[in-house]
Scaffold this motif. Sequence first.
Motif, short mmCIF file in Angstrom:
data_model
loop_
_atom_site.label_atom_id
_atom_site.label_comp_id
_atom_site.label_asym_id
_atom_site.label_seq_id
_atom_site.Cartn_x
_atom_site.Cartn_y
_atom_site.Cartn_z
N THR A 1 0.85 -1.19 0.00
CA THR A 1 0.00 0.00 0.00
C THR A 1 0.89 1.24 0.00
N ASN A 2 0.38 2.31 -0.53
CA ASN A 2 1.01 3.61 -0.32
C ASN A 2 -0.08 4.67 -0.21
N TYR A 3 -0.18 5.26 0.98
CA TYR A 3 -1.24 6.24 1.25
C TYR A 3 -0.74 7.67 1.12
N HIS A 4 0.54 7.84 0.87
CA HIS A 4 1.12 9.18 0.81
C HIS A 4 1.68 9.42 -0.59
N THR A 5 0.84 9.99 -1.47
CA THR A 5 1.16 10.15 -2.88
C THR A 5 0.77 11.55 -3.31
N GLU B 1 -1.69 -3.03 -3.76
CA GLU B 1 -3.13 -3.33 -3.64
C GLU B 1 -3.93 -2.06 -3.40
N VAL B 2 -3.32 -1.10 -2.68
CA VAL B 2 -4.03 0.14 -2.37
C VAL B 2 -3.12 1.33 -2.69
N LEU B 3 -3.67 2.31 -3.40
CA LEU B 3 -2.95 3.56 -3.63
C LEU B 3 -3.82 4.70 -3.12
N GLY B 4 -3.30 5.45 -2.16
CA GLY B 4 -4.03 6.61 -1.65
C GLY B 4 -3.37 7.88 -2.14
N MET B 5 -4.16 8.75 -2.75
CA MET B 5 -3.64 10.05 -3.19
C MET B 5 -3.74 11.02 -2.00
N SER B 6 -2.72 11.83 -1.80
CA SER B 6 -2.72 12.74 -0.63
C SER B 6 -1.85 13.95 -0.93
N ASP B 7 -2.32 14.77 -1.85
CA ASP B 7 -1.54 15.96 -2.21
C ASP B 7 -1.68 17.02 -1.12
N GLU C 1 1.87 3.14 -12.31
CA GLU C 1 3.10 2.70 -11.64
C GLU C 1 2.76 1.75 -10.49
N ALA C 2 1.72 2.07 -9.75
CA ALA C 2 1.31 1.23 -8.60
C ALA C 2 0.93 -0.17 -9.07
N ILE C 3 0.22 -0.25 -10.19
CA ILE C 3 -0.17 -1.57 -10.74
C ILE C 3 1.08 -2.34 -11.18
N LYS C 4 1.98 -1.61 -11.80
CA LYS C 4 3.23 -2.23 -12.27
C LYS C 4 4.02 -2.87 -11.12
N ILE C 5 4.05 -2.20 -9.97
CA ILE C 5 4.83 -2.75 -8.85
C ILE C 5 3.98 -3.64 -7.94
N GLY C 6 2.71 -3.78 -8.27
CA GLY C 6 1.86 -4.73 -7.55
C GLY C 6 1.23 -4.23 -6.26
N ARG D 1 -12.82 4.79 -11.44
CA ARG D 1 -13.72 4.13 -12.41
C ARG D 1 -12.91 3.33 -13.43
N LYS D 2 -11.88 3.96 -13.95
CA LYS D 2 -11.12 3.33 -15.02
C LYS D 2 -10.38 2.08 -14.56
N TYR D 3 -9.91 2.08 -13.31
CA TYR D 3 -9.09 0.95 -12.83
C TYR D 3 -9.82 0.10 -11.79
N ALA D 4 -11.16 0.19 -11.79
CA ALA D 4 -11.96 -0.61 -10.85
C ALA D 4 -11.64 -2.09 -11.02
N GLY D 5 -11.44 -2.78 -9.91
CA GLY D 5 -11.14 -4.21 -9.96
C GLY D 5 -9.66 -4.50 -10.13
N LYS D 6 -8.89 -3.49 -10.49
CA LYS D 6 -7.44 -3.70 -10.68
C LYS D 6 -6.64 -3.26 -9.46
N ILE D 7 -7.10 -2.19 -8.83
CA ILE D 7 -6.40 -1.65 -7.66
C ILE D 7 -7.38 -0.76 -6.90
N LYS D 8 -7.22 -0.72 -5.58
CA LYS D 8 -8.08 0.15 -4.77
C LYS D 8 -7.44 1.54 -4.71
#
Length: 263
Positions: free
Chosen positions: A3-7, A32-38, A25-30, A69-76
């Motif tokens: 996971t990475n919540y600090h992006t 499960e969760v990517l949190g955007m936090s600008d 990039e997150a999908i490429k490295i595998g 929407r675009k990456y639903a089912g691929k990554i949270k």
Amino acid sequence: MKTNYHTHHYLCNHATGKTEDYVKEAIKIGLEVLGMSDHAPNTRVNDQGVRMKPSDFPFYLEDIEDAQRKYAGKIKILKGIEVEYFYDHEEYYEFLREKLDYLIHGQHYISMTKRMDDLISGFNLKTVEQINRYASYLEDAIESGYFDIIAHPDLYMNNYPKFDKYAVSVAHRICKSAKKHNIILEYNANGYRRGGKNTEKGFFPNYPRLEFWKIVKEYNCKTIFSSDCHSPEFLYNDTVKEAEEVYLKMGLNNVEYLELKKK
Ligand SMILES: [Zn+2]
Ligand SMILES: [Zn+2]
């Protein structure tokens, strides 16, 4: 790293890439969760060049929602933000919590008078009074209940080189408060891209500071590792891997996944 919540996001003007670039990039490295936090908009801080504008905030949300929407089912993909704690901002934090999945607290400034017109950089604390005030800001931020993760809690060491008894005391205050309120402390890999010391035993960043994290371990505080990346290629590059290795070796209480507070 799962996971990475600090992006970050290009909207803050010192990062590159939009949500989709980080997602790819997150999908490429595998992950499960990517949190955007600008960096959150706040016109009362005199640093408008390094945070998103209030008028950009709706676009920020849309940009994340499009990727969801675009990456639903691929990554949270989650909607978060990184924001400082200031003393008369309650309505603002309520507003942000309403719009987002989680808030990361990052105290990039403090004031010795708790006002907004005499802020000093959290990266540049030099005196005992200043680091004690930093501790007060963190205690009050944690106590407020608005935040899910405390980013780089040991930032106060950035320009305060000696881990002396005052620095130890600040670490205890932060850990005691984090433990009491069950909040997560972030081990921030971005510190490895900033200043530090090169020694025979390797590179030691100004933060994260080993001495600080030993105290975190004594308290068994919840912790999380994050890259705090400002560019997609830094999501999990060699520097982040080096930081992760140190983090994992310490055997801290790693939560890995953030439990979202109910709205
Ligand atoms: Zn930044
Ligand atoms: Zn950040």
